[in-house]
Enzyme design. Structure first.
Site, mmCIF file in Angstrom:
data_model
loop_
_atom_site.group_PDB
_atom_site.id
_atom_site.type_symbol
_atom_site.label_atom_id
_atom_site.label_comp_id
_atom_site.label_asym_id
_atom_site.label_seq_id
_atom_site.Cartn_x
_atom_site.Cartn_y
_atom_site.Cartn_z
ATOM 1 C CG ASP A 134 -13.366 6.185 -0.691
ATOM 2 O OD1 ASP A 134 -13.391 5.976 0.544
ATOM 3 O OD2 ASP A 134 -12.303 6.197 -1.349
ATOM 4 C CG HIS B 127 -8.320 -0.060 -2.801
ATOM 5 N ND1 HIS B 127 -7.491 -1.123 -2.510
ATOM 6 C CD2 HIS B 127 -9.003 0.198 -1.636
ATOM 7 C CE1 HIS B 127 -7.647 -1.474 -1.237
ATOM 8 N NE2 HIS B 127 -8.564 -0.701 -0.694
ATOM 9 C CD GLN C 19 -13.053 -1.858 -1.106
ATOM 10 O OE1 GLN C 19 -12.332 -1.793 -0.131
ATOM 11 N NE2 GLN C 19 -14.268 -2.376 -1.042
ATOM 12 N NE ARG D 144 -3.848 0.400 1.984
ATOM 13 C CZ ARG D 144 -5.077 0.415 2.505
ATOM 14 N NH1 ARG D 144 -5.333 1.148 3.575
ATOM 15 N NH2 ARG D 144 -6.059 -0.286 1.968
ATOM 16 N NE ARG E 133 -10.875 -5.262 0.199
ATOM 17 C CZ ARG E 133 -9.988 -4.382 0.663
ATOM 18 N NH1 ARG E 133 -10.378 -3.357 1.387
ATOM 19 N NH2 ARG E 133 -8.696 -4.484 0.371
ATOM 20 C CB CYS F 249 -14.139 1.027 0.041
ATOM 21 S SG CYS F 249 -13.539 2.709 0.262
HETATM 22 N N1 NVA Z 1 -9.758 6.714 -1.041
HETATM 23 C C1 NVA Z 1 -9.390 6.207 0.268
HETATM 24 C C2 NVA Z 1 -9.657 4.760 0.343
HETATM 25 C C3 NVA Z 1 -9.384 4.122 1.659
HETATM 26 C C4 NVA Z 1 -9.633 2.641 1.645
HETATM 27 C C5 NVA Z 1 -7.928 6.522 0.510
HETATM 28 O O1 NVA Z 1 -7.120 6.410 -0.417
HETATM 29 O O2 NVA Z 1 -7.607 6.898 1.634
HETATM 30 N N1 CP Z 2 -11.328 -0.361 2.312
HETATM 31 C C1 CP Z 2 -10.079 -0.450 2.762
HETATM 32 O O1 CP Z 2 -9.118 -0.609 2.007
HETATM 33 O O2 CP Z 2 -9.943 -0.336 4.112
HETATM 34 P P1 CP Z 2 -8.561 -0.178 4.869
HETATM 35 O O3 CP Z 2 -7.978 1.143 4.491
HETATM 36 O O4 CP Z 2 -8.910 -0.243 6.335
HETATM 37 O O5 CP Z 2 -7.646 -1.294 4.467
#
Ligand code: NVA
Ligand code: CP
Length: 301
Positions: A218, A127, A130, A95, A286, A258
């Site tokens: 989101d 993502h 997801q 990530r 997930r 999500c």
């Molecule tokens: N768009 C959000 C998704 C978190 C799962 C982020 O990138 O923080």
């Molecule tokens: N939806 C999702 O990716 O959640 P987290 O950021 O908690 O992993």
């Protein structure tokens, strides 16, 4: 092994295979004696837990690492990190703030001829794991997805981008409503069209959700955008998924998020806690989605 940096790294047929595996309960130990390294440059609850559990269910061993611990591009380069982790693991998930970090790691493995898969656990661009869970969730509700219509309301961000691509691959009609200046880029739309899909882009949430089968949203402030939070909250006024907006969708419509969610910003408490919300099924999916993906990646071909 194949990489999974974006959902369309799979062909539509391969995407169906992954989703079919995700739905199976006779899970083989395809990762027995093998590991997956999970790197996190940003926080995670669902992705980390779902991925660790998926590896365990496939008989493998997950090792989660915070970036501060491994010093990505400070203690050593992303390329050397990838080569090192590939000495111990058959899959590396990360990530990252910059999608290019994933690409650099994948390129280093490819250059070295190392058969280890890179998996995107969320980047600024996408993502995709997801999106797998989102397709599973919609499939749980509707069965075959071709011809269904899905509206995204809010930030046309990483989650939106992967979902729109996934939607095109599943032959769904996609609509995206976001404020002026926040929409998908031309290259994103080209990519959807390249998959034979179509996405209707608007700045009117009411127009986007009219009669749809699902509404997705989101957060307005993604991880890494905290400094712009006040401005973004102002820019997104009018884009809250609230009861009135949901009432314009099909009466059978479901609402996805999500998570993590900010009740009172991108979605009301009434909607996310209400009868049309499928967010907990989505969160549970997930794990199934990641298990299907890793099974597909790790199984001997
Ligand atoms: N768009 C959000 C998704 C978190 C799962 C982020 O990138 O923080
Ligand atoms: N939806 C999702 O990716 O959640 P987290 O950021 O908690 O992993």
């Amino acid at each position: 092994m194949r990489n999974f940096l974006e959902i369309d790294d799979l062909s539509p047929g391969e995407l169906s295979e992954v989703l079919d595996l995700a739905r199976r309960s006779d899970v083989p130990a395809v990762m027995a004696g093998r590991g997956m390294a999970l790197l996190f440059e940003k926080p995670s609850t669902r992705t980390r837990n779902a991925t660790e559990m998926a590896v365990a269910q496939l008989g493998g061993h997950p090792v989660s690492l915070a970036m501060a611990e491994v010093g990505l591009d400070t203690r050593e380069s992303a390329e050397d990190l990838a080569r090192t982790l590939a000495c111990y693991h058959c899959v590396i998930g990360a990530r990252v703030f910059h999608h290019s970090t994933l690409e650099r790691m994948a390129a280093a493995l490819s250059l070295a001829g190392v058969e280890v898969a890179m998996v995107n656990l969320l980047s600024d661009r996408g993502h995709p794991s997801q999106a797998l869970a989102d397709l599973l969730t919609l499939g749980d509700v509707f069965g075959p997805l071709a011809g269904r219509t899905v509206a995204w309301v809010g930030d046309a961000n990483n989650v939106c981008r992967s979902l729109v691509l996934a939607g095109a691959m599943a032959r769904m009609s996609m609509r995206v409503a976001s404020p002026l200046g926040v929409g998908l880029a031309a290259e994103d739309l080209d990519r959807v069209h390249g998959l034979g899909g179509h996405v209707e882009v608007t700045h009117e949430p009411r127009q986007a959700v009219a009669g749809v089968d699902a509404i997705c949203t989101d957060v307005w402030v993604s991880m890494g955008q905290e400094a712009e939070a006040d401005q973004r909250r102002a820019d997104f006024q009018g884009f809250t998924v609230d009861e009135e907006l949901v009432s314009l969708a099909s009466p059978e419509a479901v609402v996805l998020h999500c998570l993590p969610a900010h009740r009172g910003e991108e979605i009301t408490a009434g909607v996310i806690n209400g009868p049309q919300s499928v967010v907990w099924r989505q969160a549970a999916n997930r794990l199934a989605a990641m298990r299907g993906l890793l099974w597909w990646l790790a199984a001997p071909s």
